[in-house]
Design an enzyme around this catalytic site. Structure first.
Site, PDB file in Angstrom:
ATOM      1  N   LYS A 159      12.627  18.890  49.193  1.00  0.00           N
ATOM      2  CA  LYS A 159      11.199  19.094  49.430  1.00  0.00           C
ATOM      3  C   LYS A 159      10.856  20.511  48.973  1.00  0.00           C
ATOM      4  O   LYS A 159      10.743  21.438  49.780  1.00  0.00           O
ATOM      5  CB  LYS A 159      10.928  18.928  50.937  1.00  0.00           C
ATOM      6  CG  LYS A 159       9.859  17.885  51.238  1.00  0.00           C
ATOM      7  CD  LYS A 159       9.757  17.628  52.718  1.00  0.00           C
ATOM      8  CE  LYS A 159       8.331  17.533  53.171  1.00  0.00           C
ATOM      9  NZ  LYS A 159       7.487  16.582  52.480  1.00  0.00           N
TER      10      LYS A 159
HETATM   11  N1  PPE Z   1       7.565  11.268  49.850  1.00  0.00           N
HETATM   12  C1  PPE Z   1       6.928  12.442  49.700  1.00  0.00           C
HETATM   13  C2  PPE Z   1       6.629  12.920  48.334  1.00  0.00           C
HETATM   14  C3  PPE Z   1       6.571  13.169  50.835  1.00  0.00           C
HETATM   15  O1  PPE Z   1       5.937  14.326  50.683  1.00  0.00           O
HETATM   16  C4  PPE Z   1       6.868  12.667  52.119  1.00  0.00           C
HETATM   17  C5  PPE Z   1       6.475  13.441  53.330  1.00  0.00           C
HETATM   18  C6  PPE Z   1       7.546  11.439  52.233  1.00  0.00           C
HETATM   19  C7  PPE Z   1       7.889  10.774  51.069  1.00  0.00           C
HETATM   20  C8  PPE Z   1       7.958  10.866  53.559  1.00  0.00           C
HETATM   21  O2  PPE Z   1       8.967  11.649  54.147  1.00  0.00           O
HETATM   22  P1  PPE Z   1       9.158  11.745  55.727  1.00  0.00           P
HETATM   23  O3  PPE Z   1       8.054  12.568  56.241  1.00  0.00           O
HETATM   24  O4  PPE Z   1      10.489  12.387  55.890  1.00  0.00           O
HETATM   25  O5  PPE Z   1       9.123  10.349  56.245  1.00  0.00           O
HETATM   26  N2  PPE Z   1       5.263  14.106  53.223  1.00  0.00           N
HETATM   27  C9  PPE Z   1       4.945  15.137  54.170  1.00  0.00           C
HETATM   28  C10 PPE Z   1       3.851  15.997  53.674  1.00  0.00           C
HETATM   29  C11 PPE Z   1       2.557  15.309  53.388  1.00  0.00           C
HETATM   30  C12 PPE Z   1       1.508  16.299  53.011  1.00  0.00           C
HETATM   31  O6  PPE Z   1       0.526  15.861  52.454  1.00  0.00           O
HETATM   32  O7  PPE Z   1       1.641  17.471  53.294  1.00  0.00           O
HETATM   33  C13 PPE Z   1       4.666  14.548  55.535  1.00  0.00           C
HETATM   34  O8  PPE Z   1       4.393  13.362  55.658  1.00  0.00           O
HETATM   35  O9  PPE Z   1       4.737  15.315  56.493  1.00  0.00           O
END
Ligand code: PPE
Length: 315
Positions: A159
């Protein structure tokens, strides 16, 4: 999003007032995106605030940092304590949490060798990410013209701050077209993920989702949903997803910390699964929220209580 409710920020080992949590404009991360971050949610359980899967989120923070050569100057326990302190000092019963670790100011050479590594934890109240109505109705999604970056471009399982420019372009394009969210395809034209979410499809009662070979961030919500779905008795298959799989799906939903489990209503004007309500999606969403709110004992291990506990969480 309510930043105005946040009083305190954890910054480099100290709790400072929101207005004092600043960095210099020469910080390396501002120019090159050289940082890594996490997004976690703290839920209000009957036993007090609890951070959902903090262990896994912090593990991912360390692993993202490692991929970018950033050495986090704190131990895992120190960070866990810092996250809890951030929630406590702000007196939040529930909130979103954003730890971020980045290269600060010293030089603007691309190699950040002289730049300090700084770590900040922000917390703020954050309701439904794609809107309260959309959680009920489902979101309207468009396929982005931007391709999700390939793992030869940047590590997709990390990330990294700079990587989010790709998501931002896709999200802006979706908003400009009047959609709620963008869906990015990978370099081969398979589905990757939303701008900030993973994707699940439901077909004939089976859940389908992709993995890191489709350039996705391996979401912690995705992992939780796979486990919860299997516990309910659903089959979950992991493999490549094509647009035709989504268009012919009975149901589809996004998963992510911010969106939790959010149904997808349509893709570029095509209704997913006709107009019928997503019963599998609803079941998964409810089971996920029960787990996050500490109402299902089987998943008690996923919750990190903000206050030290004397007794076990009641169910
Ligand atoms: N893909 C991406 C690109 C992503 O940013 C997230 C989280 C996920 C999948 C899902 O990951 P998880 O949260 O571990 O289930 N995105 C974070 C940030 C969003 C934002 O706009 O800022 C979040 O959901 O917290």
């Amino acid at each position: 999003m309510n930043f105005d409710q946040t009083k305190w920020v954890w910054m480099n080992g100290q709790v400072v007032p929101w207005a004092g949590a600043t960095i210099h404009v020469s910080a390396h991360t501002l120019h090159y995106g050289s940082g890594v971050f996490e997004g976690m949610r703290c839920y209000e359980t009957d036993a007090g605030p609890a951070v959902f899967r903090m262990h896994e989120h912090l593990e991912r923070l360390y692993s993202s940092a490692e991929m970018y050569g950033i050495r986090i100057p704190y131990s895992k326990t120190e960070l866990e304590d810092a996250v809890c302190e951030t929630v406590r000092r702000n007196e939040f019963s529930s909130c979103y949490l954003r730890p971020i670790c980045y290269h600060g100011s010293a030089s603007l050479a691309l190699h950040p060798r002289n730049c300090p590594v700084e770590l900040v934890i922000l917390a703020w109240p954050w309701g439904a990410y794609l809107g309260e109505d959309n959680v009920e109705r489902g979101v309207r999604v468009t396929v982005a013209s931007w391709t999700k970056f390939h793992s030869r471009t940047l590590p997709t399982t990390a990330k990294g701050c700079g990587g989010y420019l790709n998501s931002m372009l896709a999200a802006r394009e979706a908003a400009a077209g009047g959609y709620d969210e963008a869906l990015l395809l990978d370099e081969s034209g398979n589905i990757a993920e939303g701008s900030g979410e993973n994707l699940f499809i439901v077909r004939d009662g089976v859940l389908l989702t992709n993995d890191e070979s489709s350039s996705i961030l391996l979401g912690i919500t995705r992992d939780s949903v796979i486990e919860i779905a299997r516990d309910i008795g659903y089959e979950v298959e992991i493999g490549k997803l094509k647009l035709e799989d989504l268009l012919s799906a009975d149901e589809a939903f996004f998963t992510g910390t911010a969106v939790e489990v959010t149904p997808i209503r349509e893709l570029d004007g095509e209704l997913i699964g006709g107009a019928k309500r997503g019963t599998v999606t609803n079941r998964i969403r409810e089971a996920f929220l029960r787990a996050a709110l500490g109402r299902d004992k089987r998943y008690a291990g996923w919750l990190h209580m903000v206050e030290p506990q004397t007794a076990e969480i009641g169910m």
